[in-house]
Design an enzyme around this catalytic site. Structure first.
Site, PDB file in Angstrom:
ATOM      1  N   ARG A   1    -127.541   3.988  17.865  1.00 49.00           N
ATOM      2  CA  ARG A   1    -127.791   2.641  17.344  1.00 49.00           C
ATOM      3  C   ARG A   1    -128.823   2.739  16.220  1.00 49.00           C
ATOM      4  NH1 ARG A   1    -127.418   2.363  22.900  1.00 49.00           N
ATOM      5  NH2 ARG A   1    -125.700   1.045  23.672  1.00 49.00           N
TER       6      ARG A   1
ATOM      7  N   LYS B   1    -131.323   1.083  24.821  1.00 48.14           N
ATOM      8  CA  LYS B   1    -130.884  -0.245  25.253  1.00 48.14           C
ATOM      9  C   LYS B   1    -130.687  -0.302  26.765  1.00 48.14           C
ATOM     10  CE  LYS B   1    -127.223  -3.663  24.467  1.00 48.14           C
ATOM     11  NZ  LYS B   1    -125.987  -3.963  23.713  1.00 48.14           N
TER      12      LYS B   1
ATOM     13  N   HIS C   1    -124.214  -0.187  12.092  1.00 50.53           N
ATOM     14  CA  HIS C   1    -123.745  -0.123  13.475  1.00 50.53           C
ATOM     15  C   HIS C   1    -122.255   0.238  13.535  1.00 50.53           C
ATOM     16  CE1 HIS C   1    -123.082  -1.364  17.683  1.00 50.53           C
ATOM     17  NE2 HIS C   1    -124.383  -1.251  17.813  1.00 50.53           N
TER      18      HIS C   1
ATOM     19  N   ARG D   1    -120.596   3.601  14.978  1.00 52.79           N
ATOM     20  CA  ARG D   1    -120.274   3.765  16.388  1.00 52.79           C
ATOM     21  C   ARG D   1    -118.818   3.389  16.657  1.00 52.79           C
ATOM     22  NH1 ARG D   1    -124.366   4.134  19.935  1.00 52.79           N
ATOM     23  NH2 ARG D   1    -123.571   2.591  21.446  1.00 52.79           N
TER      24      ARG D   1
ATOM     25  N   HIS E   1    -123.009   4.155  26.362  1.00 57.44           N
ATOM     26  CA  HIS E   1    -122.493   2.919  26.942  1.00 57.44           C
ATOM     27  C   HIS E   1    -122.736   2.926  28.450  1.00 57.44           C
ATOM     28  CE1 HIS E   1    -119.451   2.178  23.452  1.00 57.44           C
ATOM     29  NE2 HIS E   1    -120.653   1.719  23.188  1.00 57.44           N
TER      30      HIS E   1
ATOM     31  N   TYR F   1    -123.544   7.134  40.906  1.00 62.38           N
ATOM     32  CA  TYR F   1    -123.333   8.476  41.445  1.00 62.38           C
ATOM     33  C   TYR F   1    -122.937   9.528  40.411  1.00 62.38           C
ATOM     34  CZ  TYR F   1    -123.623   6.259  45.991  1.00 62.38           C
ATOM     35  OH  TYR F   1    -124.071   5.572  47.073  1.00 62.38           O
TER      36      TYR F   1
END
Length: 412
Positions: A241, A271, A333, A336, A360, A370
């Site tokens: 980012r 983020k 941006h 991405r 993400h 997990y």
């Protein structure tokens, strides 16, 4: 009894003195010329003095009203001095339960858990759009229509998305207040049903390989400061980012000259509040070495042009793209989206790894809890594949730096 004229005409003397108005009320004049209203009374066999206020802020008529109020307390068997202290305590408690006071208490607790840049935005939106209308109101007295009026005002100026984000923050403050026993309802919880609908537009991005190659060539042949051009290339290669790029520090670059160079971004700057590892292809390492050739100025890789202690301006890369002819076509941006589209199409089996490279959040909560595999080897391979695709036939970082320097010298 005193008159307004006598009160106004009272002059200072070598010693303090009093002018009596009767029934315990008098004006005390200090040696400095100050005029103070005092009420003398007796309770439980003791003489006491109550400060009522200062003249001229409190005039003669107001002082007499204050005396009568104190006498009423005495008639009820209550000490006027004690009542005054209780009133101050009540007012202080009320001040602590205004929306602004509660919001600042919430932010004091919540702020440290946010990325610093985001925390600053959260507080500034409350200060700009919520506090002027809600700040002084007791939080327990704020209703749904009051909250809606604040958000409607933002909608009218075309800030629909910001209004919805502010609603979420106001709701968080009320949730905090409910847990603290300061109110019983959250008027911002249901107000979204009455807000104007908004459409979510994707940020402009070119998402085909030929297009991003042309874009990169256009940017790197446009006028720009060397650091800016290197920052844009590093962004294109790492697909982080833009805010994460701007705050990049030298100490975060590991094994720069080794076989597995990586950029380790600490959790507070991410983020999703998780540490993020960015494997660096050789082309990305070349950018770092080109930056070093410019001279290390402080802790940041991409400092502000005039102040090395600050990150580069948040709009600089966008302006660079605009000057290259990509205004409203591709934004910083957008790299991405370009990476995700091109690499997912070429390597569909690596969708999960590609999402991990973009930091993400996993959509599956069980997976998030997990599956903590980093898949660093495959991520390193995909980073290399992306860099090779993107820079095929392009300049090396050193050549880009040299070209930018010649352009800058020619312009000078």
């Amino acid at each position: 009894m005193l008159t307004d004229k006598e009160v106004r005409a009272a002059e200072k003397r070598d010693k303090p003195y009093r002018l009596s108005d009767g029934q315990g009320l008098h004006l005390q004049v200090t040696t400095a010329g100050g005029k103070l209203w005092r009420y003398r009374y007796e309770i439980a066999g003791r003489e006491k003095m109550l400060a009522l206020g200062k003249y001229p802020a409190m005039g003669l008529a107001a002082a007499r009203k204050a005396r009568e109020a104190a006498r009423a307390h005495l008639d009820e068997g209550r000490d006027p001095s004690v009542e005054k202290r209780l009133k101050r305590v009540a007012e202080a408690a009320a001040a602590d339960t205004t929306f602004e006071a509660v919001a600042r208490a919430w932010f004091k607790q919540k702020g440290p858990t946010l990325v610093p840049a985001h925390a600053k935005i959260v507080l500034s939106t409350l200060e700009k759009d919520a506090f002027p209308a809600l700040g002084r109101l007791p939080i327990s007295q704020i209703s749904v229509p009051i909250v809606l009026s604040v958000l409607r005002k933002m909608e009218r100026r075309g800030a629909g998305h910001s209004a919805r984000r502010l609603r979420q923050r106001i709701s968080a403050v009320f949730t905090f207040a409910i847990a603290s026993g300061l109110t019983e309802m959250d008027p911002a919880a249901s107000v979204h049903r009455a807000m104007a609908p908004v459409t979510r537009n994707r940020q402009p991005a070119i998402t085909d390989l030929d297009g991003v190659r042309k874009l990169l060539r256009a940017v790197e042949t446009a006028e720009g400061f060397p650091t800016m051009l290197l920052a844009h290339r590093f962004l294109a290669l790492t697909v982080v980012r833009p805010g994460e790029l701007r705050a990049a520090e030298w100490t975060e670059i590991e094994d720069e000259d080794g076989p597995e160079p990586v950029w380790r971004i600490p959790a507070p700057r991410m983020k999703m509040k998780r540490e993020h590892l960015v494997p660096l292809a050789p082309q990305a390492v070349e950018v770092i070495k080109a930056l070093r050739a410019l001279g290390k100025r402080g802790k940041l890789l991409f400092p502000h042009r005039w102040n090395s202690g600050l990150p580069m301006n948040q709009n600089s890369l966008g302006h660079l793209l605009d000057r290259a002819g990509y205004d409203k076509v591709h934004v910083p941006h957008g790299w991405r989206a370009a990476f995700s589209s091109i690499m997912n199409e070429r390597y569909p089996a690596d969708r999960g790894v590609i999402d991990l490279m973009l930091a993400h959040a996993p959509k599956d909560k069980v997976e998030a809890a997990y599956n903590r595999a980093q898949h660093l080897q495959r991520r390193r391979e995909i980073s290399q594949l992306w860099a090779d695709l993107l820079l095929e036939g392009g300049l090396s970082a050193a050549d880009l730096l040299d070209r930018a320097g010649r352009v800058a010298r020619a312009d000078a």
